[in-house]
Design an enzyme around this catalytic site. Sequence first.
Site, PDB file in Angstrom:
ATOM      1  N   GLU A 197       0.837  -1.034  -0.042  1.00 36.94           N
ATOM      2  CA  GLU A 197       0.016  -0.153   0.024  1.00 36.94           C
ATOM      3  C   GLU A 197       0.774   1.296  -0.144  1.00 36.94           C
ATOM      4  O   GLU A 197       0.814   2.087   0.811  1.00 36.94           O
ATOM      5  CB  GLU A 197      -1.224  -0.036   1.169  1.00 36.94           C
ATOM      6  N   GLU A 387      -5.494  -8.205  -1.404  1.00 34.18           N
ATOM      7  CA  GLU A 387      -6.328  -7.919  -0.163  1.00 34.18           C
ATOM      8  C   GLU A 387      -7.724  -7.754  -0.050  1.00 34.18           C
ATOM      9  O   GLU A 387      -7.996  -6.914  -1.005  1.00 34.18           O
ATOM     10  CB  GLU A 387      -5.817  -6.756   0.815  1.00 34.18           C
TER      11      GLU A 387
END
Length: 489
Positions: A197, A387
Amino acid sequence: MGFPKGFYWGGATAANQCEGAWDTDGRGPAVSDYLTAGSVSKPRCITYRLMDGTEGRCPQFDPLPQGAKRAILDDVYYPYHEGIDFYHHYKEDIALFAEMGFNMFRMSISWSRIFPKGNEEEPNQAGLDFYRSVFEELQKYHIEPLVTISHYDLPVYLEEECGGWSDRRLIDAFDHYTDTIFRAYKGLVHYWLTFNEINCMMMFTRFSANPSKNEMRKVLQSLHHQFVASARVVTRAHEIDPKNIVGCMIGGGPSSYPLTCDPKDVLKNQNELQDYTYYCSDVMCRGRYPYYTRRLWKSCDFSLTSQISDFDDLAKGTVDMVTFSYYSTQCVTTHEGSETAGGNFAMGAKNPYLQYSEWGWSLDPDGLRIALNEYYARYGLPLMVVENGLGAADTLEAGGIVHDPYRIDYLRQHIQAMKDAIETDGVDLRGYTPWGCIDLVSAGTGEMKKRYGFIYVDRNDDGSGTLARYRKDSFFWYQKAIASNGAKL
Ligand code: BGP
C-alpha cells in the site's frame, strides 16, 4: 468462461501482524513493534522515551515529540509481539491453507529478521533459514508464495538513526536487502510485491492531528526514494531470475465516488484519485511522473531532490503487474454538513446507498468491479486483488464451531464482482488473496476482535487464549469455491 485456468486462489498475511516472535533468533526491532493496542474509537499509539527519561505515547500518525525515541515500556501490551505466533505454527497453518485448496499464499518478509538494523553487510542466517523453511513447506503443497518485501515494518534503526525513507541512504539498504532475499530464495519464490500500500503514506498524513504541508513534502520525498528503490528492485529481480514477477501494491482501488453530481464534487474526487491512488501506480507502471504531479507538488510547495540516474531507474524498472487491496469505497464532497463515515481508516462522506461494517467500512462489491476496470483500462497490465475481506467479531461456539455467514456473503459478492469483471468486461485478473486468511492482529486497531480469517485463532484482545486454530464455516465455503474455480459460490 469464468475464472481462467490456473487462477491463483489463496489468502494474505503480513509478518508483523501474525508472526510474533518479535525478538527471537536475532530479529531486530521494527517500527511496528512499538504500537499499542487500540480500537475503532481509540487510536493505536507509539510508545517512546525522551532524553530525560520521561515516557509517553503518541497517536501512530502524529509526529513523535522532539528528541523522543521509540521505547518498549513496562506494563504496556504490544499485540504484535506475539501476533498469532505464526513463527511457531506455520506448518500447521500452511497445512490448513492446503486443505482449503490454496495455490497462492501472500506473506511478507520482516526486513529486521534478515538485517536486524536494516543495513548490515551480513544477513542474520536464522532469519533467512526461517523463511526458507516456510517457502519449502509451501512448495510441499504446491502453494506459490507471493512475497511482500516491505509491509509496514521498517527496521527501527533505519527510521530513527537514518531518518526513514526521507533519507536517500535507504535506497541502498533496500537494494542490499532485496538482493539478498532474491538470491537466497531463487527458485522458491517467483512473485514479489515491493511496498505494501505504497500510496497509504500519503493518506496517513490525513489522519494526523495537524496535517501540515511540511509532512506532505516529507512524504513526497520519501515516496520518490521508494519509487526509485522499487524500480531498481524490479530490474534486479529480472536479472537474478527471469521468472521473477514483481508488482506494485496500491492501497484501495480507485475507490472513491463524488457524493453528488455537482461538478465541484466530481473535480475534487478526480484530484483525490490522482493524488492518493494513481500518483503511485502511474509512476510504477509507466516509469515516469504523471502530468498532474505539478499540481500536487505545488499544493504543498514541494520541490524534489533527486539524481539524474533516478529517472533512468524509474523508466527501466516498471512493474509486471498491478496488485491492490480492496475493502470499501469512500465519497468525496465539497458540500459542508454531509454525514461522515466513521471508523478506523474510514474517510469522507457517508454513501447513502451502502451498508457499513461494525468498523465503519462500506460494503461495496460493485466498487471492486469498477476498480478492476479502471486499473486495467489505465495500464493494461495483469491484475491481482491481494487483500479483500470483512473484519467482523466472531463467536467461537462449543465444539470449535464458528458460524460466519456475514463473511461468506461478503466474499461471495466480491468474488462474483471479480468474475463479472473477467467474464463480462474482459479484465485480465490473475489472482485473489483475501486478507487475514487466518485471524491476525488488525493493523488499524491492534485488535484480535476484528477478524477476517477462514481460520479462527483463539486469542483475545488482552493477549489471552490458547492460540488453537479452528475452521470457520467460511473455511468450508471457500474450499468449495476454490475446488470449483469460482463456479460454486
Ligand atoms: C491494509 C493493510 C493490512 C491489513 C488491512 C486491514 O491496509 O495492508 O495490513 O491489516 O488493511 O486493515 P485492518 O487490520 O485495520 O482491519
